[in-house]
Design an enzyme around this catalytic site. Structure first.
Site, PDB file in Angstrom:
ATOM      1  CG  ASP A 136      -3.051   6.054  -7.451  1.00 48.88           C
ATOM      2  OD1 ASP A 136      -2.083   5.529  -6.854  1.00 48.88           O
ATOM      3  OD2 ASP A 136      -3.841   6.837  -6.904  1.00 48.88           O
ATOM      4  CD  GLU A 162      -0.836   7.294  -4.380  1.00 46.67           C
ATOM      5  OE1 GLU A 162      -0.777   8.116  -3.441  1.00 46.67           O
ATOM      6  OE2 GLU A 162      -1.784   6.510  -4.545  1.00 46.67           O
ATOM      7  CG  HIS A 189      -2.291  11.047  -6.710  1.00 38.62           C
ATOM      8  ND1 HIS A 189      -3.390  11.788  -6.373  1.00 38.62           N
ATOM      9  CD2 HIS A 189      -2.751   9.808  -6.992  1.00 38.62           C
ATOM     10  CE1 HIS A 189      -4.483  11.028  -6.438  1.00 38.62           C
ATOM     11  NE2 HIS A 189      -4.117   9.821  -6.823  1.00 38.62           N
ATOM     12  CD  GLU A 205      -6.569   4.405  -6.849  1.00 43.80           C
ATOM     13  OE1 GLU A 205      -6.620   4.242  -5.628  1.00 43.80           O
ATOM     14  OE2 GLU A 205      -6.719   5.503  -7.394  1.00 43.80           O
TER      15      GLU A 205
END
Ligand code: NAG
Ligand code: NAG
Ligand code: NAG
Ligand code: NAG
Ligand code: NAG
Ligand code: NAG
Length: 464
Positions: free
Chosen positions: A219, A217, A233, A222
């Site tokens: 990101d 993942e 991640h 956010e």
């Protein structure tokens, strides 16, 4: 597993020839959301992409009946669904009847997600999550290794505790489409992320052994109006770096950089550019650095420079592994980069957090919000209209997705510094944030004092 024989409204009229039934009440009509793929040589080409709500937002009911296939607790009825094949026979999935009622709206190239919806004076928690589909009904697989991603965001109404997220997960391109799940990606199936959520369905099939849906993942964004985080991640198998080596300007000690009236002013729309540099500048090399740039009012804004890690203004491979033991053990940016190279699905969501009130994003050392401001009950009571908008989504070669404008007019600061006759430059000097170099650049290459011309990429140097 729910059944669809085909993906279009027209196919729903075709007589059924097997015992396996499809949901014929509501066809799924994915919402068009055009995006652009860009190259430095060819410019940007519009893509006929669209979005679909996650599978779990779809109604799954018993074939020949309007009774749900879920139990009163939201779990799947194990009598109807003891296994995938039986479930496919007994249950059908419907399309989303009205995306707006689910908190999702598009307008041109803009996608707006609402945390709450209102109907007849009743407020519901919509908290939608949607995925980007290609024209073929599979997920658009963004390959961002050695590339960049740009979008515009409106975070102005995202109060403390809200998270308007734009990110990538390495989901299956078809959403795990199969004999028992012919809808697949066009029905939003196959979600996974680095928190390894345990859900009723996994990769488009019934999750009969409570397996976590783990995958790489990235990101990208956010954020709310008060804080923002950029966090890789990486995962290896079912082991993921759940915290990640993230860059949040406030957590890096730069408190006036991002927010209401900040260097990046979240009351105004903001262009967010994320660049994935490899060690050899190819799209197959090892991911060495994740850089962030912003643009507002046509001017490029450099990322915050950390005060807690002297000089750090990007996520470098070495900082990632030295600051995050979990990343180090999972191959850090190298692992993340391999996933970016294979291709990942673009995800948009808006959510808040009853467990931790999103403190990890915007409170304590992470942001200016109080530790209780993110309580969803107060958000719903005080700002039920909170939303996130993402628009103008472009990806491709580094430097190809954005262009500065209006930066060449001298700023009043530059004018006032030149009132001292001894420092007036004879040739025109570029003002702060203006362009001062790059392939094909014919404008000024000197910067007004006290700024210096700084190389950002082969196509762009800027007075900083
Ligand atoms: C998008 O659809 C239009 C109209 O059907 C078509 O002309 C265009 O080539 C498509 N774009 C891409 C990138 O496929
Ligand atoms: C499962 O579905 C069957 C058939 O409709 C129903 O009789 C049963 O009560 C359901 N079980 C639960 C736990 O909802
Ligand atoms: C649904 O109804 C059709 C037609 O009556 C029947 O053939 C089929 O077996 C039924 N399916 C289920 C799962 O009850
Ligand atoms: C997901 O499902 C697809 C289609 O069945 C399959 O090709 C793929 O290997 C599956 N992925 C995982 C991680 O299980
Ligand atoms: C990659 O590009 C950057 C930015 O233009 C440059 O500074 C660096 O020297 C390049 N690296 C290689 C290995 O070409
Ligand atoms: C957070 O952002 C909202 C929306 O701009 C603003 O009203 C509020 O004052 C901010 N809170 C803090 C603690 O900075």
């Amino acid at each position: 597993m729910a059944q669809k024989l085909a993906f279009t409204a027209f196919a729903a009229l075709i007589p059924l020839i097997t015992a396996q039934q499809i949901g014929t009440d509501t066809p799924e009509v994915n919402l068009p959301l055009p995006t652009w793929k860009c190259t430095t040589s060819g410019g940007c080409v519009q893509q006929n992409t669209s979005i679909v709500l996650d599978w779990n937002f779809h109604w799954i009911h018993q074939v020949n009946s309007s009774a749900s296939c879920a139990t009163s607790t939201g779990a799947i009825n194990s009598t109807l669904c003891p296994d995938e094949a039986t479930c496919a026979k007994n249950c059908a999935i419907e399309g989303i009847p009205n995306y707006a009622s689910s908190g999702v709206a598009t307008s041109g190239d803009a996608l707006t997600l609402h945390q709450y919806t209102q109907s007849n004076g009743v407020t519901s928690n919509a908290s939608p999550r949607v995925y980007l589909l290609g024209a073929d009904g599979n997920y658009e697989m963004l390959q961002l290794l050695g590339q960049e991603l740009r979008f515009d965001a409106d975070v102005s109404t995202l109060v403390c505790g809200e998270n308007g997220a734009l990110y990538l997960s390495e989901m299956d391109a078809t959403g795990g489409r199969s004999q028992y799940n012919p809808g697949g990606a066009s029905y939003g199936s196959g979600y996974c992320d680095a928190q390894c959520p345990v859900q009723t369905w996994i990769n488009g099939t019934l999750n009969t052994n409570s397996q976590g849906a783990c995958c790489n993942e990235m990101d990208i964004w956010e954020a709310n109006a008060n804080a923002t985080a950029l966090t890789p991640h990486p995962c290896e198998g079912d082991t993921c770096d759940k915290s990640g080596c993230g860059f949040n300007p406030y957590a890096q000690g730069v408190h006036s950089y991002y927010g209401n009236g900040g260097t990046v002013d979240t009351l105004k729309p903001v262009t967010v550019i994320t660049q994935f540099y490899t060690s050899d500048n190819t799209t197959t090399g090892s991911l060495s650095e994740i850089r962030r740039l912003y643009m507002q009012d046509g001017k490029l804004i450099q990322n915050a420079v950390s005060t807690s890690t002297a000089g750090l203004d990007s996520i470098t491979a070495s900082w990632c592994t030295s600051s995050d033991a979990s990343a180090a053990s999972l191959g850090g940016l190298t692992t993340m980069g391999q996933a970016l190279g294979r291709g990942m699905v673009l995800i948009f969501s808006i959510w808040n957090d009853g467990g931790q009130f999103m403190n990890w994003l915007d409170s304590g050392s992470n942001g200016p919000c109080s530790s209780t401001a993110g309580n969803p009950a107060s958000i719903e009571a005080q700002t039920p209209g909170t939303y996130a908008t993402f628009s103008n989504i472009r990806w491709g070669d580094i430097g190809s997705t954005f262009e500065e404008s209006g930066a060449s007019s001298p700023s009043s600061t530059a004018m006032s510094t030149s009132t001292s006759t001894t420092t007036v430059a004879k040739s025109p000097a570029q003002s702060q944030y203006g362009q001062c170099g790059g392939n094909g650049w014919a404008g000024p290459t000197a910067c007004a004092a006290p700024h210096t011309c700084t190389l950002l990429n082969p196509y762009y140097s800027q007075c900083l």
